[in-house]
Design an enzyme around this catalytic site. Structure first.
Site, PDB file in Angstrom:
ATOM      1  NE  ARG A 113      -2.192  -1.582   3.308  1.00 56.15           N
ATOM      2  CZ  ARG A 113      -2.384  -2.877   3.493  1.00 56.15           C
ATOM      3  NH1 ARG A 113      -3.324  -3.505   2.858  1.00 56.15           N
ATOM      4  NH2 ARG A 113      -1.641  -3.554   4.338  1.00 56.15           N
ATOM      5  NE  ARG A 117       6.164  -1.362  13.418  1.00 53.99           N
ATOM      6  CZ  ARG A 117       5.254  -0.487  13.002  1.00 53.99           C
ATOM      7  NH1 ARG A 117       5.608   0.578  12.309  1.00 53.99           N
ATOM      8  NH2 ARG A 117       3.973  -0.662  13.296  1.00 53.99           N
ATOM      9  CD  GLU A 176      10.229   3.387  17.196  1.00 49.42           C
ATOM     10  OE1 GLU A 176       9.059   3.563  17.579  1.00 49.42           O
ATOM     11  OE2 GLU A 176      10.523   3.200  16.012  1.00 49.42           O
ATOM     12  CG  HIS A 193       6.896   5.048  15.144  1.00 47.50           C
ATOM     13  ND1 HIS A 193       7.242   3.782  15.546  1.00 47.50           N
ATOM     14  CD2 HIS A 193       5.956   4.864  14.157  1.00 47.50           C
ATOM     15  CE1 HIS A 193       6.553   2.887  14.851  1.00 47.50           C
ATOM     16  NE2 HIS A 193       5.774   3.517  14.001  1.00 47.50           N
ATOM     17  CB  ALA A 195       0.643   6.747  10.942  1.00 49.36           C
TER      18      ALA A 195
HETATM   19  P1  NAD Z   1       1.613  -3.672   3.040  1.00 48.37           P
HETATM   20  O1  NAD Z   1       1.377  -4.968   3.699  1.00 48.37           O
HETATM   21  O2  NAD Z   1       0.568  -3.089   2.168  1.00 48.37           O
HETATM   22  O3  NAD Z   1       2.970  -3.755   2.180  1.00 48.37           O
HETATM   23  C1  NAD Z   1       4.117  -4.431   2.599  1.00 48.37           C
HETATM   24  C2  NAD Z   1       4.764  -4.998   1.360  1.00 48.37           C
HETATM   25  O4  NAD Z   1       6.054  -5.521   1.721  1.00 48.37           O
HETATM   26  C3  NAD Z   1       3.968  -6.166   0.739  1.00 48.37           C
HETATM   27  O5  NAD Z   1       3.718  -5.916  -0.625  1.00 48.37           O
HETATM   28  C4  NAD Z   1       4.897  -7.378   0.935  1.00 48.37           C
HETATM   29  O6  NAD Z   1       4.805  -8.296  -0.139  1.00 48.37           O
HETATM   30  C5  NAD Z   1       6.244  -6.709   0.970  1.00 48.37           C
HETATM   31  N1  NAD Z   1       7.314  -7.473   1.609  1.00 48.37           N
HETATM   32  C6  NAD Z   1       7.223  -8.265   2.697  1.00 48.37           C
HETATM   33  N2  NAD Z   1       8.448  -8.769   2.994  1.00 48.37           N
HETATM   34  C7  NAD Z   1       9.298  -8.282   2.062  1.00 48.37           C
HETATM   35  C8  NAD Z   1      10.678  -8.438   1.843  1.00 48.37           C
HETATM   36  N3  NAD Z   1      11.444  -9.202   2.634  1.00 48.37           N
HETATM   37  N4  NAD Z   1      11.237  -7.785   0.800  1.00 48.37           N
HETATM   38  C9  NAD Z   1      10.492  -7.004  -0.015  1.00 48.37           C
HETATM   39  N5  NAD Z   1       9.167  -6.833   0.143  1.00 48.37           N
HETATM   40  C10 NAD Z   1       8.587  -7.454   1.181  1.00 48.37           C
HETATM   41  O7  NAD Z   1       1.985  -2.660   4.213  1.00 48.37           O
HETATM   42  P2  NAD Z   1       1.948  -1.056   4.180  1.00 48.37           P
HETATM   43  O8  NAD Z   1       0.623  -0.570   4.662  1.00 48.37           O
HETATM   44  O9  NAD Z   1       2.472  -0.564   2.889  1.00 48.37           O
HETATM   45  O10 NAD Z   1       2.987  -0.742   5.343  1.00 48.37           O
HETATM   46  C11 NAD Z   1       4.383  -1.038   5.197  1.00 48.37           C
HETATM   47  C12 NAD Z   1       5.024  -1.038   6.575  1.00 48.37           C
HETATM   48  O11 NAD Z   1       5.060   0.317   7.051  1.00 48.37           O
HETATM   49  C13 NAD Z   1       4.172  -1.795   7.623  1.00 48.37           C
HETATM   50  O12 NAD Z   1       4.575  -3.096   7.750  1.00 48.37           O
HETATM   51  C14 NAD Z   1       4.364  -1.029   8.923  1.00 48.37           C
HETATM   52  O13 NAD Z   1       5.292  -1.723   9.735  1.00 48.37           O
HETATM   53  C15 NAD Z   1       4.975   0.298   8.464  1.00 48.37           C
HETATM   54  N6  NAD Z   1       4.161   1.437   8.885  1.00 48.37           N
HETATM   55  C16 NAD Z   1       4.771   2.425   9.601  1.00 48.37           C
HETATM   56  C17 NAD Z   1       4.064   3.550   9.981  1.00 48.37           C
HETATM   57  C18 NAD Z   1       4.740   4.660  10.733  1.00 48.37           C
HETATM   58  O14 NAD Z   1       4.069   5.372  11.477  1.00 48.37           O
HETATM   59  N7  NAD Z   1       6.014   4.892  10.547  1.00 48.37           N
HETATM   60  C19 NAD Z   1       2.699   3.644   9.677  1.00 48.37           C
HETATM   61  C20 NAD Z   1       2.107   2.624   8.913  1.00 48.37           C
HETATM   62  C21 NAD Z   1       2.847   1.529   8.534  1.00 48.37           C
END
Ligand code: NAD
Length: 343
Positions: free
Chosen positions: A153, A237, A266, A285, A288
């Site tokens: 996403r 993360r 953190e 962090h 979001a």
């Molecule tokens: P998502 O599940 O839509 O996308 C994650 C993608 O990573 C998937 O397409 C998956 O196939 C891919 N993936 C998994 N392992 C992989 C690897 N080893 N190598 C390459 N690709 C790999 O998730 P998202 O909504 O896009 O969120 C991504 C990450 O961002 C989340 O997992 C979350 O930990 C983090 N996040 C952080 C914040 C923040 O406040 N900083 C907020 C929201 C999400």
């Protein structure tokens, strides 16, 4: 009035609390999110609405005696022992997609601020060093190569915007995307190996979940492949990057800079070497944590709880296996899983 009780290890937005209290549910607010404080509060609660300040471990789950659901306000599930929850028949939900656009904006802010050297230039003006403008330190993103690790996403939206807005070439590494998904990006994304991504990109943005397989997925080897002009952005993360290796690469100027919203530990401790590096931008962090986004995340998380209490299957169940248990056979399906159903 309902006698159902909902535990908040950390406060959530008043809009969500009002929604729950107006339905007669009792809110149990922990004084702090420490396991020792939270564990005695778990008895007799049917739901937990969980932010990121506490990890719901197997040990904590064992303190619960009537728990139906753990509802995450955010997307990541690395602070829930999913296996332990599943074994106990507890539904775990996350909030997929609600924070995507806020995180994307944060990624773009870090990318632009680093490329344009905003912290350095701001400091220079304050220090009467206006002539720094002749050092031509800012760089353009236009026509550069963006490498996106994890094209889900957030990653795909960052890629789309950078391609459309800055005409960046987009390369991506995501071994879990289906062939059809990859085809849908044909024409503007080149899916490549991790090695090529790290060696070719001018900007690398990390968007993968933290799992036991992705811990330190970016380490000495990957960082050593990066161009010296390249920058790294991590809003996923902290532990997916080997932070010590990153600090060394930044200190030795092997890479130009990093924008980090997430860290291995953190809150960041006072002696973390990142704090004295001038080629990093650090945020706590908060990608979001826009006002709009936190309200929306808290309300959605509350709605998942209400769904279960109302006998409906909530959206985004992370452990759908539990729905086959007798305990949850009465839950009715929701037609549109992304909308939720509750008031
Ligand atoms: P998502 O599940 O839509 O996308 C994650 C993608 O990573 C998937 O397409 C998956 O196939 C891919 N993936 C998994 N392992 C992989 C690897 N080893 N190598 C390459 N690709 C790999 O998730 P998202 O909504 O896009 O969120 C991504 C990450 O961002 C989340 O997992 C979350 O930990 C983090 N996040 C952080 C914040 C923040 O406040 N900083 C907020 C929201 C999400």
């Amino acid at each position: 009035m309902s006698s159902r009780r909902i535990l908040l290890p950390q406060p959530i937005e008043s809009e969500a609390v009002d929604l729950l209290e107006n339905l007669g549910y009792e809110i149990v607010l922990s004084k702090n999110p420490e396991p020792l404080t939270v564990s005695p509060l778990l008895k007799g609660v049917q739901a937990i609405i969980l932010r990121t300040g506490l990890k719901i471990t197997r040990k904590l789950i064992n303190h619960a005696d009537d728990l139906y659901i753990i509802s995450r306000t955010g997307a990541g599930l690395d602070n829930v022992d999913l296996e332990a929850a599943t074994e106990r028949g507890i539904i775990v939900t996350s909030n997929l997609g609600v924070n995507t656009s806020s995180v994307v904006e944060h990624v773009l802010s870090l990318m632009l601020a680093l490329s344009k050297q905003l912290p350095l230039l701001d400091k220079a003006v304050r220090n009467q060093n206006f002539s720094i403008r002749y050092r031509y330190l800012p760089k353009d993103l236009r026509n550069k190569t963006l490498g996106v690790m994890g094209f889900g996403r957030i990653g795909s939206e960052v890629g789309r915007i950078c391609h459309q807005l800055f005409h960046m070439q987009i390369i991506a590494y995501d071994p879990y995307l289906s062939g059809d998904d990859k085809k849908s990006y044909k024409g503007w994304v080149n899916f490549t190996s991790m090695q090529d991504l790290f060696s070719q990109a001018d900007v690398i943005s990390i968007h993968i979940p933290l799992t036991k397989d992705t811990r330190h997925a970016i380490g000495v080897r990957e960082l050593s492949l990066m161009k010296s002009e390249a920058i790294l952005i991590n809003t996923s993360r902290g532990a997916v990057v080997d932070e010590s290796a990153l600090i060394k690469a930044l200190r030795d100027k092997k890479i130009t800079g990093a924008g980090l919203d997430v860290f291995e530990t953190e809150p960041v401790s006072g002696d973390n070497p990142l704090l004295i590096l001038d080629n990093v931008i650090l945020t706590p962090h908060t990608a979001a944590l826009t006002r709009e986004c936190v309200v929306s995340m808290a309300v959605q998380a509350a709605k998942c709880v209400i769904d279960v209490f109302n006998g409906q299957e909530p959206p985004n169940v992370a452990n759908p296996k539990v729905l086959n248990l007798d305990r949850w056979k009465h839950l009715s399906k929701v037609n549109d899983q992304n909308l939720g159903t509750s008031p």
